[in-house]
Design a protein around this motif. Structure first.
Motif, PDB file in Angstrom:
ATOM      1  N   THR A 237       0.850  -1.204   0.000  1.00 40.62           N
ATOM      2  CA  THR A 237       0.000   0.000   0.000  1.00 40.62           C
ATOM      3  C   THR A 237       0.877   1.242   0.000  1.00 40.62           C
ATOM      4  N   ASP A 238       1.865   1.253  -0.872  1.00 46.05           N
ATOM      5  CA  ASP A 238       2.798   2.377  -0.946  1.00 46.05           C
ATOM      6  C   ASP A 238       2.047   3.670  -1.246  1.00 46.05           C
ATOM      7  N   LEU A 239       2.362   4.727  -0.498  1.00 38.74           N
ATOM      8  CA  LEU A 239       1.670   6.005  -0.654  1.00 38.74           C
ATOM      9  C   LEU A 239       2.456   7.007  -1.496  1.00 38.74           C
ATOM     10  N   THR A 240       3.617   6.599  -2.010  1.00 35.25           N
ATOM     11  CA  THR A 240       4.443   7.508  -2.804  1.00 35.25           C
ATOM     12  C   THR A 240       3.731   7.901  -4.093  1.00 35.25           C
ATOM     13  N   GLY A 241       3.516   9.182  -4.278  1.00 34.47           N
ATOM     14  CA  GLY A 241       2.893   9.671  -5.507  1.00 34.47           C
ATOM     15  C   GLY A 241       1.428   9.311  -5.668  1.00 34.47           C
ATOM     16  N   VAL A 242       0.779   8.913  -4.581  1.00 40.75           N
ATOM     17  CA  VAL A 242      -0.630   8.503  -4.655  1.00 40.75           C
ATOM     18  C   VAL A 242      -1.532   9.732  -4.687  1.00 40.75           C
ATOM     19  N   ASP A 243      -2.582   9.660  -5.471  1.00 39.99           N
ATOM     20  CA  ASP A 243      -3.590  10.729  -5.533  1.00 39.99           C
ATOM     21  C   ASP A 243      -4.151  10.959  -4.131  1.00 39.99           C
ATOM     22  N   PRO A 244      -4.189  12.205  -3.657  1.00 45.08           N
ATOM     23  CA  PRO A 244      -4.727  12.482  -2.308  1.00 45.08           C
ATOM     24  C   PRO A 244      -6.125  11.918  -2.096  1.00 45.08           C
ATOM     25  N   ALA A 245      -6.921  11.813  -3.164  1.00 45.75           N
ATOM     26  CA  ALA A 245      -8.270  11.264  -3.017  1.00 45.75           C
ATOM     27  C   ALA A 245      -8.237   9.771  -2.735  1.00 45.75           C
ATOM     28  N   VAL A 246      -7.152   9.109  -3.144  1.00 44.27           N
ATOM     29  CA  VAL A 246      -7.023   7.658  -2.961  1.00 44.27           C
ATOM     30  C   VAL A 246      -6.345   7.318  -1.639  1.00 44.27           C
ATOM     31  N   ARG A 247      -5.591   8.262  -1.096  1.00 45.01           N
ATOM     32  CA  ARG A 247      -4.779   8.006   0.093  1.00 45.01           C
ATOM     33  C   ARG A 247      -5.583   7.438   1.277  1.00 45.01           C
ATOM     34  N   PRO A 248      -6.758   8.005   1.649  1.00 39.99           N
ATOM     35  CA  PRO A 248      -7.498   7.434   2.795  1.00 39.99           C
ATOM     36  C   PRO A 248      -7.878   5.971   2.579  1.00 39.99           C
ATOM     37  N   ALA A 249      -8.316   5.629   1.357  1.00 43.21           N
ATOM     38  CA  ALA A 249      -8.672   4.241   1.071  1.00 43.21           C
ATOM     39  C   ALA A 249      -7.445   3.339   1.146  1.00 43.21           C
ATOM     40  N   ARG A 250      -6.314   3.839   0.647  1.00 44.37           N
ATOM     41  CA  ARG A 250      -5.074   3.054   0.704  1.00 44.37           C
ATOM     42  C   ARG A 250      -4.653   2.805   2.150  1.00 44.37           C
ATOM     43  N   LEU A 251      -4.841   3.802   3.004  1.00 45.34           N
ATOM     44  CA  LEU A 251      -4.501   3.640   4.422  1.00 45.34           C
ATOM     45  C   LEU A 251      -5.426   2.626   5.101  1.00 45.34           C
ATOM     46  N   ARG A 252      -6.722   2.653   4.734  1.00 42.74           N
ATOM     47  CA  ARG A 252      -7.648   1.674   5.319  1.00 42.74           C
ATOM     48  C   ARG A 252      -7.256   0.255   4.928  1.00 42.74           C
ATOM     49  N   VAL A 253      -6.855   0.078   3.673  1.00 38.35           N
ATOM     50  CA  VAL A 253      -6.419  -1.238   3.212  1.00 38.35           C
ATOM     51  C   VAL A 253      -5.163  -1.672   3.963  1.00 38.35           C
ATOM     52  N   ARG A 254      -4.251  -0.723   4.185  1.00 37.62           N
ATOM     53  CA  ARG A 254      -3.037  -1.054   4.937  1.00 37.62           C
ATOM     54  C   ARG A 254      -3.376  -1.530   6.344  1.00 37.62           C
ATOM     55  N   VAL A 255      -4.288  -0.828   7.003  1.00 39.62           N
ATOM     56  CA  VAL A 255      -4.691  -1.222   8.361  1.00 39.62           C
ATOM     57  C   VAL A 255      -5.298  -2.625   8.347  1.00 39.62           C
ATOM     58  N   CYS A 256      -6.133  -2.907   7.353  1.00 39.16           N
ATOM     59  CA  CYS A 256      -6.753  -4.231   7.255  1.00 39.16           C
ATOM     60  C   CYS A 256      -5.702  -5.319   7.053  1.00 39.16           C
ATOM     61  N   LEU A 257      -4.718  -5.045   6.193  1.00 37.02           N
ATOM     62  CA  LEU A 257      -3.661  -6.030   5.952  1.00 37.02           C
ATOM     63  C   LEU A 257      -2.858  -6.290   7.224  1.00 37.02           C
ATOM     64  N   ILE A 258      -2.537  -5.235   7.950  1.00 37.85           N
ATOM     65  CA  ILE A 258      -1.790  -5.400   9.197  1.00 37.85           C
ATOM     66  C   ILE A 258      -2.618  -6.181  10.209  1.00 37.85           C
ATOM     67  N   LEU A 259      -3.917  -5.855  10.283  1.00 36.40           N
ATOM     68  CA  LEU A 259      -4.793  -6.582  11.207  1.00 36.40           C
ATOM     69  C   LEU A 259      -4.877  -8.059  10.852  1.00 36.40           C
ATOM     70  N   ILE A 260      -5.019  -8.362   9.566  1.00 37.55           N
ATOM     71  CA  ILE A 260      -5.083  -9.765   9.144  1.00 37.55           C
ATOM     72  C   ILE A 260      -3.805 -10.489   9.555  1.00 37.55           C
ATOM     73  N   GLY A 261      -2.661  -9.821   9.334  1.00 37.12           N
ATOM     74  CA  GLY A 261      -1.395 -10.445   9.703  1.00 37.12           C
ATOM     75  C   GLY A 261      -1.275 -10.679  11.192  1.00 37.12           C
ATOM     76  N   LEU A 262      -1.590  -9.661  11.993  1.00 35.58           N
ATOM     77  CA  LEU A 262      -1.465  -9.804  13.442  1.00 35.58           C
ATOM     78  C   LEU A 262      -2.464 -10.814  14.000  1.00 35.58           C
ATOM     79  N   LEU A 263      -3.682 -10.827  13.457  1.00 31.83           N
ATOM     80  CA  LEU A 263      -4.687 -11.781  13.937  1.00 31.83           C
ATOM     81  C   LEU A 263      -4.336 -13.206  13.525  1.00 31.83           C
ATOM     82  N   LEU A 264      -3.747 -13.374  12.326  1.00 29.98           N
ATOM     83  CA  LEU A 264      -3.295 -14.706  11.923  1.00 29.98           C
ATOM     84  C   LEU A 264      -2.196 -15.195  12.853  1.00 29.98           C
ATOM     85  N   ALA A 265      -1.282 -14.295  13.198  1.00 32.30           N
ATOM     86  CA  ALA A 265      -0.249 -14.650  14.169  1.00 32.30           C
ATOM     87  C   ALA A 265      -0.878 -14.981  15.524  1.00 32.30           C
ATOM     88  N   GLY A 266      -1.958 -14.269  15.866  1.00 33.30           N
ATOM     89  CA  GLY A 266      -2.644 -14.555  17.127  1.00 33.30           C
ATOM     90  C   GLY A 266      -3.256 -15.938  17.165  1.00 33.30           C
TER      91      GLY A 266
END
Length: 361
Positions: A237-266
């Motif tokens: 979910t690299d944010l380099t050069g990302v359209d500001p309108a897309v950035r919030p959605a990209r951040l939400r996806v990043r949070v979901c990916l991190i959550l999936i990873g941490l919960l799988l480890a759990g």
């Protein structure tokens, strides 16, 4: 004419860099082969060893290959680089044309460590599974000391060569394949070594409940796979050069990916016999995060092909149908868990490839 000449020069430089990398990989593989032979010779001297099992040729080869895999990955990441970073650099460029290396941050070192462990564990489990298959094919066969040392050397040499190449060229495309292979090999190894052959009559989590090698393999696979997912979330979910309108959605996806990873480890950290509540919360939470991810990814990757979006909706529907079949008694819990696990990993693998393709564009 100048453009043609410049293009030809670039191709020659790229070809030279690729050949240089192959040469380095061969050297690393050769060094790993020698280390494997020398390290195993004192343990094997004067003995005839079984192919698989405790004290076997394949067990020693698997452990040695795991250590070589971790070391080869770190060496591969440092190839043509001046700092330890999880990504960056261009293996197809000559050393003089590499961009300035960034200092290794704590996050980059953590990411590199997790991915290096994944390579090492994949090598270990892969050779153990191959050893078990060969032992079944050559029932009651033994291996002489010299032959066993040579076989260990071949295993470590191949591992060093392959992992060094993987490290030097690592990107999201290759990480997606590594994640899928790692999870598959770990699960198969846990199944093959399960002390109870009828574990599947309970649920998938039963593999992680016993005090056995199978349980350790299963739980470590989930923990490392989860940490891998969390580690590569930033790059997917690299944010380099990302359209500001897309950035919030990209951040939400990043949070979901991190959550999936941490919960799988759990799920691996808290087996059912340790904490049923934490285990179930981790498993259910992972499915919730996956659901949000499927429906949020469209805005995060506006250039993604329509087929990828449709795939996500179809796989989500598959999980719903499997859950309905379980509730109605048509499926056992193990089948439902396997379907959900395969669906989530399949989608995540495809997502990483699509994200990598978008980044290349």
């Amino acid at each position: 004419m100048t453009g043609v000449r410049h293009g030809g020069t670039d191709r020659l430089a790229t070809r030279a860099a690729a050949l240089d990398l192959e040469g380095a990989s061969i050297m690393v593989g050769a060094a790993a082969l020698v280390v494997g032979i020398i390290a195993s010779a004192p343990f094997f001297w004067g003995r005839s060893l079984p192919i698989a099992g405790p004290g076997s040729c394949s067990q020693f080869a698997a452990l040695a290959a795991g250590g070589i895999g971790v070391a080869a990955y770190v060496v591969g990441r440092l190839w043509h680089r001046t700092s330890l970073t999880a990504f960056g650099g261009h293996p197809d460029r000559p050393a003089g044309e590499q961009p300035a290396a960034r200092s290794a941050t704590g996050t980059a070192v953590f990411d590199t460590t997790v991915i290096a462990l994944a390579h090492g564990i994949t090598a270990t489990l892969g050779w153990l599974v191959l050893g078990a298959i060969l032992a079944d094919g050559f029932a009651d066969a033994t291996v002489y000391a010299l032959s066993a040392s040579v076989l260990v050397g071949v295993a470590t040499g191949l591992t060093g060569y392959a992992v060094f190449l993987s490290a030097a060229r690592i990107d999201l495309m290759r990480l997606s394949s590594l994640l899928a292979v790692f999870a598959a090999v770990g699960l198969v190894a846990a199944m093959l070594s399960a002390p109870d052959p009828h574990w599947w009559q309970l649920h998938l989590s039963a593999l992680g409940m016993s005090n056995s090698v199978s349980s350790l393999t299963f739980n470590i696979t989930l923990i490392v796979a989860g940490l891998m997912m969390a580690a590569i979330a930033r790059y997917a979910t690299d944010l380099t050069g990302v359209d500001p309108a897309v950035r919030p959605a990209r951040l939400r996806v990043r949070v979901c990916l991190i959550l999936i990873g941490l919960l799988l480890a759990g799920v691996g950290l808290f087996p059912l016999d340790v904490s049923q509540i934490l285990h179930n919360v981790s498993a259910v939470g992972m499915l919730v995060a996956f659901t949000l991810l499927v429906f949020w990814v469209r805005r995060a990757l506006p250039d993604a092909p329509r087929s990828f979006l449709v795939l996500g909706y179809v796989l989500f529907a598959v999980i719903v149908v499997a859950a309905v079949f379980f509730v109605t008694g048509y499926y056992v819990l193990t089948a439902t868990e396997l379907i959900a696990g395969v669906v989530v990993f399949a989608w995540l693998t495809v997502f990483l490839r699509v994200s990598g393709a978008a980044a290349r564009g």
